[in-house]
Design an enzyme around this catalytic site. Structure first.
Site, mmCIF file in Angstrom:
data_model
loop_
_atom_site.group_PDB
_atom_site.id
_atom_site.type_symbol
_atom_site.label_atom_id
_atom_site.label_comp_id
_atom_site.label_asym_id
_atom_site.label_seq_id
_atom_site.Cartn_x
_atom_site.Cartn_y
_atom_site.Cartn_z
ATOM 1 N N HIS A 187 0.846 -1.015 -0.088
ATOM 2 C CA HIS A 187 0.015 -0.158 -0.137
ATOM 3 C C HIS A 187 0.763 1.082 -0.172
ATOM 4 C CE1 HIS A 187 -3.520 2.589 0.692
ATOM 5 N NE2 HIS A 187 -2.842 3.110 1.455
ATOM 6 N N GLN A 207 6.903 4.351 -5.567
ATOM 7 C CA GLN A 207 7.084 3.007 -6.277
ATOM 8 C C GLN A 207 8.265 2.485 -6.266
ATOM 9 O OE1 GLN A 207 4.703 3.641 -9.920
ATOM 10 N NE2 GLN A 207 2.932 2.826 -8.834
HETATM 11 C C1 GRF Z 1 1.419 0.507 -6.333
HETATM 12 O O1 GRF Z 1 1.485 2.000 -6.192
HETATM 13 C C2 GRF Z 1 0.888 0.001 -5.114
HETATM 14 O O2 GRF Z 1 1.411 0.733 -4.060
HETATM 15 C C3 GRF Z 1 -0.648 0.101 -5.251
HETATM 16 O O3 GRF Z 1 -1.185 0.127 -6.567
HETATM 17 C C4 GRF Z 1 0.229 0.255 -7.221
HETATM 18 C C5 GRF Z 1 0.230 -0.605 -8.338
HETATM 19 O O4 GRF Z 1 1.268 -0.276 -9.418
HETATM 20 N N1 GRF Z 1 -1.333 -0.857 -4.273
HETATM 21 P P1 GRF Z 1 1.612 -1.439 -10.426
HETATM 22 O O5 GRF Z 1 0.492 -1.698 -11.011
HETATM 23 O O6 GRF Z 1 2.566 -2.184 -9.647
HETATM 24 O O7 GRF Z 1 2.747 -0.616 -11.604
#
Ligand code: GRF
Length: 217
Positions: free
Chosen positions: A113, A175
């Site tokens: 999260h 990220q």
């Molecule tokens: C991430 O930022 C995660 O924290 C949230 O959703 C996003 C997913 O990004 N739960 P991705 O699809 O892995 O690029």
């Protein structure tokens, strides 16, 4: 006899950059899990393309075809169970899970999260952090329970908010941090170092009252 590698299902709805981090870590040998299937509730999720490029099995069931949340979740589990997973990793899977699903896989589901939980469960976390004027932000890996974004926390990647930083810039850095901490958590789970017992997270047999924290620039 060699130990079985942790059979892992990754659930996505979108881009799958976290999935890519797992794929890259498995390829370079720093993550010793077996990604047995990538599942999406959206047929156009780019993460499905990433999985196919890596030679990983994919599955997709659209939630709109089901009358209730639980009926959808039962169909997902029927599909996942054909792969006999030890670990389910939610990686941008934009669905709230039914109590049935959480109980079916109790102690086996991880989520990442984008906030320093318990701060900011729910959506739009980066803007909320900026609006509040917080000095720090980050991303947290936790076990999934019936409480949304509320399960026992394992590890957080933390960073200092920069003056004048936009929500987009912050999201980018968060990220990058989660692409480090989420594979790390999966590695610990696969090694049996991280466990879920009695509704709590444990690391090397010690109760994790607070998550481990890794600081990033
Ligand atoms: C991430 O930022 C995660 O924290 C949230 O959703 C996003 C997913 O990004 N739960 P991705 O699809 O892995 O690029």
């Amino acid at each position: 006899m060699t130990a079985r590698r942790c059979r892992t299902a990754v659930l996505i709805s979108g881009s799958g950059s976290n999935l890519q981090a797992f794929i890259d870590r498995v390829a370079d040998g720093s993550l010793d899990i077996d990604i047995v299937v990538v599942f999406s509730n959206k047929p156009d999720a780019y993460g499905l393309t990433r999985a196919k490029q890596a030679g990983i099995s994919t599955a997709c069931i659209e939630h709109g075809d089901f009358e209730t949340r639980e009926l959808f979740d039962r169909a997902v589990a029927r599909e996942l169970d054909t792969y006999d997973p030890d670990l389910i990793m939610l990686a941008g899977f934009m669905r709230i899970l039914s109590p049935w699903f959480v109980q079916h896989y109790e102690g086996k589901v991880l989520n990442v999260h984008p906030a320093l939980l318990p701060l900011y469960p729910g959506l739009n976390t980066h803007q909320r952090v900026l609006d509040a004027g917080d000095t720090h932000h980050g991303s947290t890996v936790h076990f999934v329970t019936e409480e949304l974004d509320g399960g026992p926390r394992i590890v957080a990647g933390r960073l200092a908010v920069k003056p004048g930083e936009s929500a987009k810039e912050l999201q980018h850095r968060v990220q990058a941090a989660e692409h480090q901490v989420y594979p790390q958590a999966a590695q610990w789970f696969g090694e049996g170092r991280v466990e879920y017992r009695d509704g709590q997270a444990w690391f090397d047999g010690e109760l994790l009252a607070d998550p481990m924290v890794i600081d990033f620039d």
